[in-house]
Enzyme design. Structure first.
Site, mmCIF file in Angstrom:
data_model
loop_
_atom_site.group_PDB
_atom_site.id
_atom_site.type_symbol
_atom_site.label_atom_id
_atom_site.label_comp_id
_atom_site.label_asym_id
_atom_site.label_seq_id
_atom_site.Cartn_x
_atom_site.Cartn_y
_atom_site.Cartn_z
ATOM 1 N N SER A 131 1.967 -3.406 0.490
ATOM 2 C CA SER A 131 1.774 -4.807 0.893
ATOM 3 C C SER A 131 3.153 -5.441 0.863
ATOM 4 C CB SER A 131 0.882 -5.528 -0.127
ATOM 5 O OG SER A 131 0.914 -6.937 0.087
ATOM 6 N N TYR A 144 -1.926 -8.238 -8.621
ATOM 7 C CA TYR A 144 -1.709 -7.670 -7.283
ATOM 8 C C TYR A 144 -0.212 -7.465 -7.038
ATOM 9 C CZ TYR A 144 -2.548 -6.874 -2.272
ATOM 10 O OH TYR A 144 -2.626 -6.326 -1.003
ATOM 11 N N LYS A 148 1.481 -3.755 -6.752
ATOM 12 C CA LYS A 148 2.002 -3.371 -5.428
ATOM 13 C C LYS A 148 3.501 -3.041 -5.531
ATOM 14 C CE LYS A 148 -1.718 -3.405 -2.868
ATOM 15 N NZ LYS A 148 -2.183 -2.208 -2.140
#
Ligand SMILES: NC(=O)c1ccc[n+]([C@@H]2O[C@H](COP(=O)([O-])OP(=O)(O)OC[C@H]3O[C@@H](n4cnc5c(N)ncnc54)[C@H](O)[C@@H]3O)[C@@H](O)[C@H]2O)c1
Length: 265
Positions: A131, A144, A148
């Site tokens: 991402s 997150y 990531k």
């Protein structure tokens, strides 16, 4: 790039969204595709549509079953399954653990199974759907952003370590993509991701362009490379800009809900 015809490809989290788009694209190039998803019905629907084989279950443990389903060989593994967990350090231990498990450890566990075969047979391809949150950061979502970054670090490590032994690695780092995950990103997604969101098929196109050029970093959203470069060369200016975004998010949340709490994606 060599032809993908009849090669064996696994895509995790391919019951919808980006994974389904990758599975469709590999199938269109003539590959035999194993479609993995926790949701068996969705995996089976995509497999049926593309003439592939469904291998439902957890992305962390899919390699042996997928290898058997593909007749003994996996040429390309797309570690695509991921979960978006919001909040900061106050988020539950279980949410932090789930983010590490799916967004990072499923890649590590797959690589552990794949590498001995690839090293013995002279190569393979590992595609990590990371991402832009792994290059930059996502406001409102520490689990997150952190996991990531770790997924990107693992992909880099694989490339550094095995490039000379025939193993190609790609890290796919889009900003917003119109999928079920984006729908669940709340006010932060409305502010940061949705205005520039692209389609899952655009992500597949960007990956295939990178594969053709033998390029590690896949940046499907225009402008990402420039922001990444600005972060590297001027971290305080970049952090200041991101903090202004956070303040904007807080005022939007306050307008909508009367409180900045619960702003996470
Ligand atoms: N949508 C975005 O804006 C965006 C942006 C950048 C990166 N990504 C990343 O792209 C990847 C795919 O996301 P998406 O947007 O297509 O999401 P999505 O939620 O639409 O699809 C993800 C799929 O993964 C499956 N899944 C979840 N955990 C799993 C597990 N442990 N094992 C197997 N399957 C599992 C889900 O059932 C779902 O079908 C993720 O890694 C995500 O972090 C998404």
């Amino acid at each position: 790039m060599e032809s993908l015809r009849d090669t064996g490809v696994v895509v995790t989290g391919a019951g919808g969204g980006i994974g389904a788009a990758l599975a469709r694209r590999f199938a269109a190039e003539g590959a035999r595709v194993a479609v993995n998803d926790l949701d068996a019905a969705r995996a089976e629907a995509v497999a049926r549509e593309i003439g592939g084989v469904a291998v439902p279950g957890d992305a962390s443990t899919v390699v042996p079953d997928a290898r058997a389903a593909l007749g003994g060989r996996i040429d390309t593994f797309c570690a695509n399954a991921g979960i978006a967990t919001g909040g900061g350090p106050e988020a539950d231990e279980e949410n932090w653990a789930a983010a590490w498990d799916v967004n990072v450890m499923s890649h590590v566990r797959a690589a552990r199974e794949l590498l001995p075969h690839w090293l013995e047979s002279g190569g393979g391809r590992f595609v990590a759907t990371v991402s832009a949150a792994g290059l930059l950061t996502m406001v409102g979502s520490a689990p997150y952003s952190v996991t990531k970054h770790a997924a990107l670090a693992f992909a880099e490590w694989l490339s550094v370590t095995y490039r000379h032994r025939g193993i190609a690695v790609h890290a796919v780092c889009p900003q917003g993509v119109r999928t079920g995950m984006l729908d669940g990103t709340g006010v932060a997604g409305d502010l940061v991701l949705k205005p520039t969101a692209i389609e899952p098929e655009d992500v597949a196109d960007a990956l295939f362009a990178a594969m053709a050029e033998d390029r590690f970093l896949v940046l499907p959203t225009e402008g990402t490379a420039e922001i990444y470069a600005a972060r590297a060369t001027g971290p305080d200016a970049w952090l200041g800009g991101m903090n202004r975004l956070q303040q904007k998010l807080e005022s939007l949340v306050a307008q909508q809900a009367g409180s900045p709490e619960g702003s996470a994606i």
